[in-house]
Design a protein around this motif. Sequence first.
Motif, PDB file in Angstrom:
ATOM      1  N   VAL A   1      48.646  61.947  58.599  1.00  0.00           N
ATOM      2  CA  VAL A   1      47.617  60.942  58.886  1.00  0.00           C
ATOM      3  C   VAL A   1      47.734  59.856  57.830  1.00  0.00           C
ATOM      4  N   SER A   2      46.910  58.824  57.949  1.00  0.00           N
ATOM      5  CA  SER A   2      46.933  57.735  56.979  1.00  0.00           C
ATOM      6  C   SER A   2      46.756  58.275  55.569  1.00  0.00           C
ATOM      7  N   ASP A   3      47.723  58.017  54.730  1.00  0.00           N
ATOM      8  CA  ASP A   3      47.631  58.464  53.348  1.00  0.00           C
ATOM      9  C   ASP A   3      46.431  57.851  52.649  1.00  0.00           C
ATOM     10  N   ALA A   4      46.127  56.607  52.978  1.00  0.00           N
ATOM     11  CA  ALA A   4      45.009  55.929  52.322  1.00  0.00           C
ATOM     12  C   ALA A   4      43.674  56.567  52.697  1.00  0.00           C
ATOM     13  N   ILE A   5      43.483  56.860  53.986  1.00  0.00           N
ATOM     14  CA  ILE A   5      42.252  57.524  54.428  1.00  0.00           C
ATOM     15  C   ILE A   5      42.133  58.887  53.764  1.00  0.00           C
ATOM     16  N   LEU A   6      43.196  59.650  53.821  1.00  0.00           N
ATOM     17  CA  LEU A   6      43.176  61.005  53.278  1.00  0.00           C
ATOM     18  C   LEU A   6      42.886  60.989  51.781  1.00  0.00           C
ATOM     19  N   ALA A   7      43.524  60.070  51.055  1.00  0.00           N
ATOM     20  CA  ALA A   7      43.323  59.994  49.611  1.00  0.00           C
ATOM     21  C   ALA A   7      41.877  59.653  49.278  1.00  0.00           C
ATOM     22  N   ARG A   8      41.285  58.733  50.028  1.00  0.00           N
ATOM     23  CA  ARG A   8      39.910  58.336  49.727  1.00  0.00           C
ATOM     24  C   ARG A   8      38.919  59.443  50.071  1.00  0.00           C
ATOM     25  N   VAL A   9      39.139  60.133  51.176  1.00  0.00           N
ATOM     26  CA  VAL A   9      38.251  61.244  51.517  1.00  0.00           C
ATOM     27  C   VAL A   9      38.373  62.349  50.465  1.00  0.00           C
ATOM     28  N   ARG A  10      39.599  62.698  50.102  1.00  0.00           N
ATOM     29  CA  ARG A  10      39.804  63.721  49.084  1.00  0.00           C
ATOM     30  C   ARG A  10      39.148  63.306  47.758  1.00  0.00           C
TER      31      ARG A  10
END
Length: 296
Positions: free
Chosen positions: A43-52
């Motif tokens: 999935v979008s690395d940016a979305i995943l990084a921000r959620v994490r």
Amino acid sequence: MDLAADPAVEAILADALARESRALGAVVPVLRHLLASEANGLVSDAILARVRGMIGDLAAQLLAAADGHDPATRLAPSETRDPLAERLIANEALLTHCHALAAESLLAERLQQRHAIDPVLSPLLQELIAAEDPAIASLAMGTLAAQSRFVQGARRMELPLGELPAELFHDVIAHAGAGGAQAQAGYDEAASRIGLLARLVAAMRRGALAALALDHAGLALFATALAAVARQPRAQAVLACHEGQGLRLALMLRAAGQSLPAAERQLTLIDPTAHLPRGFADLDEARASALLGQSL
């Protein structure tokens, strides 16, 4: 076209909306799986990084509160923070909320790059700050400060406990044990960014219709006003502003009383290649609201 006499049009719209709903419904289970694994590239690395990052930030604040510190100090070693973050990931409502915030922050950045839409100070917010009504001007100033903090915090992948909606806040601080009382003492949902946005839109009354122009209102005010006027959850309004969710956005705008040309103008800002199904112009507000209700 009389839609009552041609149910095939509504069936086409319902089927298209169902496809968009399935795409939205798959997000949280996929996020949970990926956050628990190393398969980040799916999935979008940016979305995943921000959620994490936001989940980890909440865990650090909870542990600081549990140790008697101010949650804002975020004093927590990774060996205790990470296990708590894993437990928070199991909270589907929290994960959904964090996903919407991450998506909002990244979309705001994209709109700034593509259309020069300021993520903090939009033309409408400037007008509201200069309003003759001191209550509206004060709310607008508070909203400006909160939006600025949100944009900066999103880049740092932070989510202050006080920015959570009340139901989520009370669920989450249970993890702080006795320290949750300290965090709860200073909590005020109405003073959160989303609370301020909602109060500002409510104070605008009929003027809130002016916020249904994305380039004039900015994403934060646009999504808040759209959710309020269309009577939909704000997170759904935010996610409707993403590519691949064009029908949902158009239906929300129609439910909010916007004409087909007005809906198409907003849709073009999000996805210039998007197009609405034939017969959409004849869909009335009530039918648009009903279709949205069926999709949730």
